[in-house]
Design a protein around this motif. Structure first.
Motif, mmCIF file in Angstrom:
data_model
loop_
_atom_site.group_PDB
_atom_site.id
_atom_site.type_symbol
_atom_site.label_atom_id
_atom_site.label_comp_id
_atom_site.label_asym_id
_atom_site.label_seq_id
_atom_site.Cartn_x
_atom_site.Cartn_y
_atom_site.Cartn_z
ATOM 1 N N SER A 73 42.140 41.828 29.865
ATOM 2 C CA SER A 73 42.586 42.897 30.743
ATOM 3 C C SER A 73 43.910 42.582 31.432
ATOM 4 N N ASP A 74 44.693 43.627 31.654
ATOM 5 C CA ASP A 74 45.912 43.509 32.447
ATOM 6 C C ASP A 74 45.591 43.510 33.944
ATOM 7 N N ASN A 75 44.393 43.925 34.288
ATOM 8 C CA ASN A 75 43.965 43.930 35.679
ATOM 9 C C ASN A 75 43.466 42.523 36.029
ATOM 10 N N PRO A 76 44.165 41.809 36.913
ATOM 11 C CA PRO A 76 43.793 40.420 37.205
ATOM 12 C C PRO A 76 42.394 40.263 37.799
ATOM 13 N N ILE A 77 41.928 41.235 38.544
ATOM 14 C CA ILE A 77 40.599 41.123 39.148
ATOM 15 C C ILE A 77 39.525 41.208 38.066
ATOM 16 N N VAL A 78 39.682 42.101 37.129
ATOM 17 C CA VAL A 78 38.732 42.225 36.014
ATOM 18 C C VAL A 78 38.720 40.927 35.209
ATOM 19 N N ALA A 79 39.897 40.396 34.917
ATOM 20 C CA ALA A 79 39.996 39.156 34.141
ATOM 21 C C ALA A 79 39.351 37.991 34.881
ATOM 22 N N VAL A 80 39.535 37.912 36.186
ATOM 23 C CA VAL A 80 38.958 36.815 36.974
ATOM 24 C C VAL A 80 37.440 36.910 36.999
ATOM 25 N N VAL A 81 36.914 38.104 37.158
ATOM 26 C CA VAL A 81 35.454 38.273 37.123
ATOM 27 C C VAL A 81 34.912 37.759 35.794
ATOM 28 N N ALA A 82 35.582 38.107 34.707
ATOM 29 C CA ALA A 82 35.145 37.647 33.379
ATOM 30 C C ALA A 82 35.253 36.135 33.252
ATOM 31 N N LYS A 83 36.338 35.553 33.766
ATOM 32 C CA LYS A 83 36.506 34.094 33.712
ATOM 33 C C LYS A 83 35.386 33.383 34.466
ATOM 34 N N ILE A 84 35.031 33.902 35.616
ATOM 35 C CA ILE A 84 33.962 33.286 36.406
ATOM 36 C C ILE A 84 32.630 33.382 35.670
ATOM 37 N N ILE A 85 32.302 34.563 35.186
ATOM 38 C CA ILE A 85 31.031 34.752 34.477
ATOM 39 C C ILE A 85 30.967 33.866 33.238
ATOM 40 N N LYS A 86 32.019 33.873 32.447
ATOM 41 C CA LYS A 86 32.021 33.070 31.219
ATOM 42 C C LYS A 86 31.996 31.574 31.530
ATOM 43 N N GLY A 87 32.716 31.178 32.570
ATOM 44 C CA GLY A 87 32.837 29.761 32.885
ATOM 45 C C GLY A 87 31.586 29.111 33.439
ATOM 46 N N ILE A 88 30.846 29.834 34.263
ATOM 47 C CA ILE A 88 29.702 29.190 34.907
ATOM 48 C C ILE A 88 28.351 29.696 34.406
ATOM 49 N N SER A 89 28.357 30.624 33.502
ATOM 50 C CA SER A 89 27.120 31.212 33.003
ATOM 51 C C SER A 89 26.146 30.150 32.495
ATOM 52 N N GLY A 90 25.052 30.004 33.225
ATOM 53 C CA GLY A 90 23.988 29.106 32.805
ATOM 54 C C GLY A 90 24.312 27.630 32.871
ATOM 55 N N ASN A 91 25.405 27.269 33.537
ATOM 56 C CA ASN A 91 25.795 25.866 33.598
ATOM 57 C C ASN A 91 25.725 25.359 35.035
ATOM 58 N N PRO A 92 24.747 24.512 35.345
ATOM 59 C CA PRO A 92 24.600 24.015 36.711
ATOM 60 C C PRO A 92 25.548 22.858 37.066
ATOM 61 N N ASP A 93 26.336 22.391 36.124
ATOM 62 C CA ASP A 93 27.228 21.241 36.329
ATOM 63 C C ASP A 93 28.328 21.576 37.342
ATOM 64 N N LYS A 94 28.336 20.869 38.463
ATOM 65 C CA LYS A 94 29.324 21.102 39.523
ATOM 66 C C LYS A 94 30.741 20.821 39.036
ATOM 67 N N GLY A 95 30.909 19.919 38.090
ATOM 68 C CA GLY A 95 32.228 19.625 37.536
ATOM 69 C C GLY A 95 32.797 20.832 36.809
ATOM 70 N N ILE A 96 31.953 21.523 36.084
ATOM 71 C CA ILE A 96 32.370 22.747 35.382
ATOM 72 C C ILE A 96 32.731 23.828 36.399
ATOM 73 N N HIS A 97 31.950 23.939 37.453
ATOM 74 C CA HIS A 97 32.228 24.931 38.490
ATOM 75 C C HIS A 97 33.595 24.669 39.122
ATOM 76 N N LYS A 98 33.924 23.416 39.354
ATOM 77 C CA LYS A 98 35.226 23.053 39.924
ATOM 78 C C LYS A 98 36.350 23.416 38.960
ATOM 79 N N GLU A 99 36.151 23.177 37.678
ATOM 80 C CA GLU A 99 37.156 23.536 36.674
ATOM 81 C C GLU A 99 37.384 25.051 36.656
ATOM 82 N N VAL A 100 36.306 25.812 36.720
ATOM 83 C CA VAL A 100 36.410 27.273 36.722
ATOM 84 C C VAL A 100 37.141 27.726 37.978
ATOM 85 N N TYR A 101 36.802 27.139 39.111
ATOM 86 C CA TYR A 101 37.474 27.468 40.370
ATOM 87 C C TYR A 101 38.978 27.229 40.247
ATOM 88 N N ASN A 102 39.366 26.086 39.736
ATOM 89 C CA ASN A 102 40.782 25.770 39.583
ATOM 90 C C ASN A 102 41.475 26.742 38.626
#
Length: 77
Positions: A37-66
């Motif tokens: 998406s060209d809409n940054p908010i839509v893209a960020v929502v997708a990045k968050i969902i894809k990045g942390i979906s089902g993954n409890p690893d705090k290291g992965i969460h930090k990577e997604v945050y960054n």
């Protein structure tokens, strides 16, 4: 439609988010659509969902945050 796509639809269907960022929910039926998406908010929502979906690893969460912070800095500021 997989669980990530369902979560995307659920988040993007939020009235406040939809009204504030003015996107067409029907344009984003999958995570891949939203990531492109060209809409940054839509893209960020997708990045968050894809990045942390089902993954409890705090290291992965930090990577997604960054990744999200960097993306927003490049596309909004």
């Amino acid at each position: 439609m997989n669980n990530q796509d369902k979560m995307l639809q659920l988040v993007l269907s939020d009235d406040k988010l939809y009204k504030l960022y003015e996107y067409n929910l029907e344009d984003y039926t999958s995570i891949d659509d939203a990531l492109d998406s060209d809409n940054p908010i839509v893209a960020v929502v997708a990045k968050i969902i894809k990045g942390i979906s089902g993954n409890p690893d705090k290291g992965i969460h930090k990577e997604v945050y960054n990744e999200v912070i960097n993306y927003l800095n490049q596309n909004i500021l």
